[in-house]
Design a protein around this motif. Structure first.
Motif, short mmCIF file in Angstrom:
data_model
loop_
_atom_site.label_atom_id
_atom_site.label_comp_id
_atom_site.label_asym_id
_atom_site.label_seq_id
_atom_site.Cartn_x
_atom_site.Cartn_y
_atom_site.Cartn_z
N VAL A 144 0.85 -1.18 0.00
CA VAL A 144 0.00 0.00 0.00
C VAL A 144 0.89 1.24 0.00
O VAL A 144 1.85 1.31 0.76
N VAL A 145 0.57 2.18 -0.86
CA VAL A 145 1.33 3.44 -0.91
C VAL A 145 0.40 4.57 -0.47
O VAL A 145 -0.71 4.72 -0.99
N PHE A 146 0.85 5.33 0.51
CA PHE A 146 0.07 6.43 1.07
C PHE A 146 -0.30 7.44 -0.02
O PHE A 146 0.54 7.83 -0.84
N GLY A 147 -1.57 7.90 0.01
CA GLY A 147 -2.08 8.81 -1.01
C GLY A 147 -1.42 10.18 -1.03
O GLY A 147 -1.54 10.91 -2.02
N GLY A 148 -0.73 10.53 0.05
CA GLY A 148 -0.07 11.84 0.08
C GLY A 148 1.29 11.84 -0.60
O GLY A 148 1.95 12.86 -0.67
N PHE A 149 1.72 10.68 -1.13
CA PHE A 149 2.96 10.63 -1.92
C PHE A 149 2.63 10.86 -3.38
O PHE A 149 1.61 10.37 -3.89
N ALA A 150 3.52 11.56 -4.06
CA ALA A 150 3.29 11.87 -5.47
C ALA A 150 4.03 10.88 -6.38
O ALA A 150 4.62 9.90 -5.91
N SER A 151 3.98 11.18 -7.69
CA SER A 151 4.39 10.23 -8.73
C SER A 151 5.78 9.62 -8.55
O SER A 151 5.98 8.42 -8.72
N ILE A 272 -2.57 -5.57 24.92
CA ILE A 272 -2.21 -4.15 25.00
C ILE A 272 -3.47 -3.30 24.95
O ILE A 272 -3.75 -2.50 25.83
N TYR A 273 -4.28 -3.51 23.90
CA TYR A 273 -5.42 -2.60 23.68
C TYR A 273 -6.67 -3.04 24.42
O TYR A 273 -7.66 -2.32 24.47
N ASP A 274 -6.67 -4.27 24.98
CA ASP A 274 -7.80 -4.80 25.74
C ASP A 274 -9.07 -4.83 24.89
O ASP A 274 -10.14 -4.39 25.31
N ILE A 275 -8.93 -5.35 23.69
CA ILE A 275 -10.05 -5.41 22.74
C ILE A 275 -10.32 -6.86 22.36
O ILE A 275 -9.40 -7.60 22.00
N GLY A 276 -11.59 -7.25 22.45
CA GLY A 276 -11.99 -8.61 22.07
C GLY A 276 -13.16 -8.57 21.11
O GLY A 276 -13.55 -7.50 20.61
N PRO A 277 -13.78 -9.72 20.84
CA PRO A 277 -14.85 -9.81 19.84
C PRO A 277 -15.97 -8.81 20.10
O PRO A 277 -16.42 -8.63 21.24
N GLY A 278 -16.39 -8.15 19.03
CA GLY A 278 -17.55 -7.26 19.11
C GLY A 278 -17.25 -5.89 19.69
O GLY A 278 -18.09 -4.99 19.64
N GLU A 279 -16.06 -5.68 20.24
CA GLU A 279 -15.74 -4.36 20.80
C GLU A 279 -15.20 -3.44 19.71
O GLU A 279 -14.58 -3.91 18.75
N VAL A 280 -15.46 -2.15 19.89
CA VAL A 280 -15.14 -1.21 18.80
C VAL A 280 -13.78 -0.55 19.04
O VAL A 280 -13.54 0.06 20.09
N PHE A 281 -12.91 -0.68 18.05
CA PHE A 281 -11.56 -0.10 18.12
C PHE A 281 -11.40 0.86 16.96
O PHE A 281 -11.76 0.55 15.83
N TRP A 282 -10.82 2.02 17.26
CA TRP A 282 -10.65 3.01 16.20
C TRP A 282 -9.20 3.49 16.15
O TRP A 282 -8.72 4.10 17.09
N ALA A 283 -8.53 3.18 15.05
CA ALA A 283 -7.21 3.75 14.80
C ALA A 283 -7.40 4.86 13.79
O ALA A 283 -7.68 4.61 12.62
N ALA A 284 -7.26 6.11 14.25
CA ALA A 284 -7.41 7.25 13.36
C ALA A 284 -6.07 7.51 12.70
O ALA A 284 -5.28 8.34 13.14
N SER A 285 -5.80 6.74 11.67
CA SER A 285 -4.56 6.88 10.91
C SER A 285 -4.95 6.69 9.45
O SER A 285 -6.05 7.06 9.05
N ASP A 286 -4.09 6.11 8.66
CA ASP A 286 -4.37 5.90 7.24
C ASP A 286 -3.83 4.52 6.88
O ASP A 286 -2.78 4.11 7.40
N ILE A 287 -4.52 3.84 5.98
CA ILE A 287 -4.05 2.51 5.60
C ILE A 287 -2.67 2.55 4.93
O ILE A 287 -2.03 1.52 4.78
N GLY A 288 -2.22 3.73 4.54
CA GLY A 288 -0.90 3.86 3.92
C GLY A 288 0.24 3.78 4.93
O GLY A 288 1.40 3.72 4.53
N TRP A 289 -0.07 3.84 6.22
CA TRP A 289 0.97 3.76 7.26
C TRP A 289 0.85 2.44 7.99
O TRP A 289 -0.18 1.77 7.94
N VAL A 290 1.87 2.10 8.75
CA VAL A 290 1.85 0.81 9.46
C VAL A 290 0.71 0.76 10.48
O VAL A 290 0.10 -0.29 10.69
#
Ligand code: COA
Ligand code: AMP
Length: 633
Positions: A144-151, A272-290
């Motif tokens: 995946v290449v982040f959309g903020g990178f150019a040609s 670490i995040y204490d998240i299991g099935p059905g619980e809502v987790f939100w990473a406000a980042s971009d799929i272009g980053w790790v």
């Protein structure tokens, strides 16, 4: 404040180092294997350590199908929330599995099979996540290449990953601006030597383009495709390659395997995040980053949780309190973002008036990473939200946290300025420049004793020797993180900054070396240095110092606008280079090497003694005020 040495955290960490096979062998039971691994850690080709060598699995099966098979098909897998398009909708696990299986069928129709690369240059839309999982389903490798990178940056990645197929969209969206992807992609393909067999484009209603014959229409190939099953691969086969900035202009292709990645991320979600099935987790980042790879896509889905895919900014139209709205509306239990996002929110709404009336009762923890968390932002977020604010430290290379506060395993005290304690499998040692341990409380190069735990990079894409030279050459048996810092008597790690030419701008990792490459290409420039200076909102921003060629007489404002435009055009807007300063000379050693490390030290407030080898100390004195922080906040 001292940690409990007999607690669950201490025993987990101790076991992970004394008997890694026992620790990670147990953690592997959280994953469905088509062939169970009999060997946990393979050291036979050290320093290239591998995990679960003889195991076989499919990551997409683990992220989707197994939850459906277990009767949880109607649980929400993904919430797409896009203030920029004013839409929000959800995918159940069953629907996401079906759409991924069909898109995988479409990719197979284009010839994609095990080990083939598929490059994804897409905005934050559900189709991007579907694409990643579909590639994983086929046992292929996404990049995946982040959309903020150019040609130019895109072309470098195309040539290194040599993808069979490139997936893109007609546009991305930034506030008040439609980012047209097709011209960027066309230019990248012109620049690249490697040409993919096919280009597939998702036409978004915000920017309708006629694809003609140059690309296939996403919806058309999906309409013609049939779903396909998961293809099991070796645990050590690559799942993805993600490029990240290094010291030189050429990005590093970080390789992630399938088995170790699935085991480590599943462990991290629960412990670490204490998240299991059905619980809502939100990473406000971009799929272009790790962060987007690990915690928007794979981590939450591997444990059957609900992930939020957010296309927007922390503040802005139509809702200035956007982050609070998302947490309240979707019942987010834990959120992960970069400190810079909270600095933006704080600047806009210092008294958190926009929080009033929001129901944040389900919200338990805020996790921050990606750059140094300044104590003032940590205090503000803690007071405003009334929940623990956890700083944790990691990098693209590791794929998950090196240090953290394991909220699910054993919540620990936080220490202002510290990114908490070492996670299982990470044996952190601070070394001096000669590779000797410096001891507790002394600053030095943060290093990790090999082997690194599962989920971390096994090597660089097609470049074992660069992997060794970049990370393993400083001290035998250690991985060099490129960060410097301190471990205190309680084992808490304080990360002070990079030791190389990598900077962190608004949580985005960038190479000053690649910017210098562009700046030096300007015809008026004789030599240059790009240094990250402190910025109250973005943490750091790049500032270019240039020495003009003899006899050149150019209006500084014109030069600045030309260089800024060059960097934006070649690297992309995300480079955020806005300031160019003309200087008479750059500080150098007597042998003529530019003193970048000394300049960096001044810029981030860790002024280093001027080496007695300096050519002309007065040049350094001229530089000091020019390296001062910005006042944009
Ligand atoms: N596609 C195209 N352009 C993009 C882009 C993308 N995906 N992402 C950013 N850009 C552009 C921005 O529009 C901006 O352009 P401009 O110079 O015309 O204003 C430029 O790149 C710099 O972007 P950024 O540094 O992100 O600044 P910003 O003002 O747009 O946003 C923040 C600042 C802090 C709000 C934003 O970076 C943010 O939300 N960061 C925290 C979350 C995060 O992504 N963390 C990463 C790892 S956890
Ligand atoms: P990236 O590879 O984009 O995740 O960037 C990794 C780099 O970001 C690290 O090497 C650090 O320099 C920096 N970083 C990440 N998290 C933290 C943190 N919690 N504190 C300080 N620096 C961090």
């Amino acid at each position: 404040m001292a940690k409990d040495i007999s607690g669950p955290y201490a025993s987990a960490h101790e076991l992970s180092l004394s008997d890694p096979s026992a620790f990670w062998g147990e953690a592997a039971s959280a994953i469905d294997w088509s062939v169970d691994p009999t060997q946990v850690l393979d050291s036979s080709d050290a320093p290239f350590y591998r995990w679960f060598t003889d195991g076989r699995l499919n990551t997409c099966w683990n992220a989707l199908d197994r939850h459906v098979a277990a009767g949880r098909g109607e649980t929400t897998a993904l919430i797409y929330d896009s203030p920029l398009t004013e839409t929000s909708f959800t995918y159940t696990y069953a629907r996401l599995r079906d759409e991924v299986a069909t898109f995988a069928g479409a990719l197979r129709g284009l010839g994609v099979g095990v080990g083939d690369r598929v490059l994804i240059y897409m905005p934050m839309v559900p189709e991007a996540v579907i694409a990643m999982l579909a590639v994983a389903r086929l046992g292929a490798v996404h990049s995946v290449v982040f959309g903020g990178f150019a040609s130019h940056e895109l072309a470098i990645r195309i040539d290194d990953a040599t993808p069979k197929v490139v997936l893109s969209a007609s546009c991305g969206l930034e506030p008040g601006r439609v980012v047209e992807y097709m011209p960027l992609l066309d230019a990248a393909l012109e620049l690249a030597e490697h040409q993919p067999d096919a280009v597939v484009v998702l036409v978004r209603p915000q920017h309708v383009v006629d694809l003609g014959t140059r690309a296939l229409d996403w919806r058309e190939i999906v309409a013609a495709a049939s779903p396909v099953e998961c293809v099991p691969v070796a645990a050590t086969d690559p799942l993805y390659v993600l490029y990240t900035s290094g010291t030189t202009g050429k990005p590093k292709g970080i390789v992630r395997d399938n088995g170790g990645h699935a085991v480590a991320l599943a462990w991290s979600m629960r412990n670490i995040y204490d998240i299991g099935p059905g619980e809502v987790f939100w990473a406000a980042s971009d799929i272009g980053w790790v962060v987007g790879h690990s915690y928007i896509v794979y981590g939450p889905l591997l444990v059957g949780a609900t992930t939020v895919l957010y296309e927007g900014k922390p503040v802005g139209t139509p809702d200035a309190g956007a982050f609070w709205r998302v947490i309240a509306e979707h019942g987010v239990k834990a959120m992960f973002t970069a400190p810079t996002a909270f600095r933006v929110i704080r600047k806009t709404d210092p008294d958190a008036l926009l929080l009033e009336g929001r129901d944040l009762s389900k919200f338990e923890t805020l996790f921050l990473a990606g750059e140094r968390l300044d104590p003032s932002t940590q205090d503000w977020a803690t007071t405003t939200l009334g929940v623990p604010v956890v700083d944790h430290w990691w990098q693209t290379e590791t794929g998950w946290a090196i240090t953290a506060n394991p909220r699910g395993l054993e919540p620990m005290a936080t220490k202002s300025g510290s990114a908490s304690v070492a996670m299982p499998g990470y044996d952190i040692v601070i070394l001096d420049d000669h590779g000797n341990p410096v001891g507790r409380g002394r600053e030095g190069n943060i290093s990790l004793r090999l082997p690194l735990p599962p989920g971390t990079l096994p090597t660089l894409w097609n470049d074992d020797s660069r992997y060794v030279a970049s990370y393993l050459a400083d001290a035998e048996g250690f991985y060099a993180t490129g960060d410097e810092g301190i471990i205190d008597d309680d084992g808490y790690v304080f990360v002070m900054g990079r030791t190389d030419d990598v900077i962190n701008v608004a949580g985005h990792r960038l190479s000053t070396g690649s910017m210098e490459g562009v700046v030096a290409g300007h015809p008026a420039v004789a030599e240059c240095a790009v240094i990250g200076v402190a910025d109250p909102i973005k943490g750091q921003i790049p500032r270019a110092f240039v020495v003009l060629k003899a006899g050149v007489d150019l209006d500084p404002a014109v030069l600045e606008s030309e260089i800024v435009a060059d960097v934006r055009q070649r690297i992309g807007p995300v480079a955020a280079l806005k300031s160019v300063v003309i200087v008479a000379g750059l500080p150098k050693t007597r042998s003529g090497k530019i003193l970048r490390r000394t300049m960096r030290g001044i810029a981030d407030g860790r002024d280093e003694a001027t080496p007695n080898t300096i050519e002309d100390a007065s040049v350094l004195e001229v530089m000091r005020p020019l390296l001062a922080p910005t006042t944009s906040g």
